[in-house]
Design a protein around this motif. Structure first.
Motif, short mmCIF file in Angstrom:
data_model
loop_
_atom_site.label_atom_id
_atom_site.label_comp_id
_atom_site.label_asym_id
_atom_site.label_seq_id
_atom_site.Cartn_x
_atom_site.Cartn_y
_atom_site.Cartn_z
N ASN A 144 -21.22 1.52 -53.69
CA ASN A 144 -20.86 0.21 -54.22
C ASN A 144 -20.85 -0.28 -55.88
O ASN A 144 -20.93 -0.81 -56.45
N CYS A 191 -28.20 -0.57 -37.30
CA CYS A 191 -27.10 -0.39 -37.65
C CYS A 191 -25.38 -0.10 -37.67
O CYS A 191 -25.54 0.79 -36.46
N ARG A 192 -24.50 0.00 -38.59
CA ARG A 192 -23.01 -0.17 -37.77
C ARG A 192 -22.90 0.69 -38.49
O ARG A 192 -23.02 0.92 -40.36
N LYS A 272 -19.12 3.62 -44.53
CA LYS A 272 -19.61 2.22 -44.48
C LYS A 272 -21.04 2.19 -44.11
O LYS A 272 -20.97 2.69 -42.45
N ILE A 274 -23.46 -1.64 -42.68
CA ILE A 274 -23.81 -3.25 -42.64
C ILE A 274 -24.62 -2.75 -41.54
O ILE A 274 -25.19 -2.38 -40.65
N GLY A 292 -26.28 -6.71 -47.07
CA GLY A 292 -24.79 -7.23 -47.37
C GLY A 292 -23.89 -5.34 -46.75
O GLY A 292 -24.99 -4.35 -46.10
N GLU A 293 -23.13 -5.74 -46.82
CA GLU A 293 -22.74 -3.83 -46.73
C GLU A 293 -22.41 -2.55 -47.88
O GLU A 293 -22.61 -3.10 -49.01
N ASP A 295 -21.54 0.41 -49.16
CA ASP A 295 -19.96 0.98 -49.43
C ASP A 295 -19.82 1.99 -49.95
O ASP A 295 -20.16 2.50 -51.24
#
Ligand SMILES: [Mg+2]
Length: 311
Positions: A144, A191-192, A272, A274, A292-293, A295
């Protein structure tokens, strides 16, 4: 013939022959206290014909980065972080995408990056190494937009870093005790994970986004990680009975963690992640909690680093 040629005096050669300028950025609170001898060690062991130098001492978190930026503006060519992975992270953040070179005198607790690059744990030896070191360009990671040089972790190791935060007790024992505590406490989270174009949905104990292979103390979470291949090594420790994680600890010391049944690893340029709710995260050992995400992006060969000659 003892008069120097005018070209040597003022021109290109003079520029090339002039000593390089090093600024040592010292974290007086780093793990080992060895850095207290840095002045003495540099005065004694650095080649004074090759280098001119000064020292700057950090007073608060974030200060190492500011001091490195100042030294850059003043034209210093080499900025040496005297501290642990956290100090290296801050100095490197200022040096990324510049011509300047990062040096390391390891004085932290774990020193994952320094150990991997072949620096030992001895301050005098690290200072001597500067005299003959070569320059290597390495990748840096962004999470991020926040840089990391060695490792980012989500889950168990993020919890350990958060436990270490604010504690003045540094070294192997507190890391060990907090690791046991975190190991018992942390439950794998769903988790994704998007790894380039692949999508994985999994309960994970650790997600490691590795630029370098080592946590510190020779514990390797990502033994195949390379600092200059333009790729992250992504290591997943999936859900397993707790005793299996503890039983796998020796494997992390032998570079054999990938042999465990609950481990999967990938190479990727972009990642990524999530998760539901807040995640425990660390970037180069610095603990944080984020929602949140997440990255991750790699910056290929964004940082020049001094490495021991044999590398
Ligand atoms: Mg890599």
């Amino acid at each position: 013939m003892h008069e120097s040629h005018p070209y040597v005096k003022d021109g290109l050669l003079a520029h090339l022959l002039r000593p390089k300028r090093i600024s040592f950025i010292v974290n007086p609170k780093a793990g080992t206290n060895l850095q207290k001898h840095i002045r003495e060690s540099v005065d004694r062991h650095l080649n004074h014909k090759k280098f001119e130098y000064d020292f700057r001492f950090t007073e608060h978190s974030g200060h190492a980065r500011e001091l490195a930026e100042q030294a850059l503006e003043e034209g210093y060519e080499i900025i040496v972080a005297v501290g642990g992975d956290g100090s290296i992270n801050e100095v490197a953040s200022a040096l990324m995408h510049t011509e300047a070179v990062l040096g390391i005198v390891p004085a932290g607790s774990g020193n994952g990056l320094a150990m991997h690059l072949g620096y030992g744990r001895d301050i005098d030896e690290a200072v001597k190494m500067i005299n003959t070191a070569t320059v290597k360009a390495i990748d840096c990671g962004l999470m991020n937009g926040r840089p990391f040089i060695n490792l980012a972790g989500i889950g168990f190791d993020g919890l350990v870093s958060n436990m270490m935060k604010g504690s003045n007790w540094r070294g192997f024992i507190p890391y060990f005790l907090n690791s046991v505590k975190a190991g018992l406490q942390y439950t794998p989270r769903m988790c994704r994970i998007e790894i380039d174009s692949q999508v994985i949905t999994e309960k994970c104990f650790i997600i490691s986004i590795a630029n370098g292979p080592m946590w510190g103390y020779n514990f390797q979470i990502a033994p195949d990680a390379r600092l200059d291949d333009g790729l992250f090594e992504v290591v997943l420790l999936k859900e397993a009975p707790k005793w299996q994680y503890f039983a796998a600890v020796p494997a992390t010391l032998n570079g054999k963690i990938y042999e465990a049944d609950f481990v999967e690893h990938f190479r990727a340029r972009r990642v990524k992640i999530i998760t539901e709710g807040e995640s425990y995260i660390h970037l180069d050992g610095e603990g944080m909690m984020l929602e949140g995400e997440l990255d991750f992006e790699i910056m290929s060969k964004a940082l020049n680093v001094l490495v021991p000659e044999q590398e």
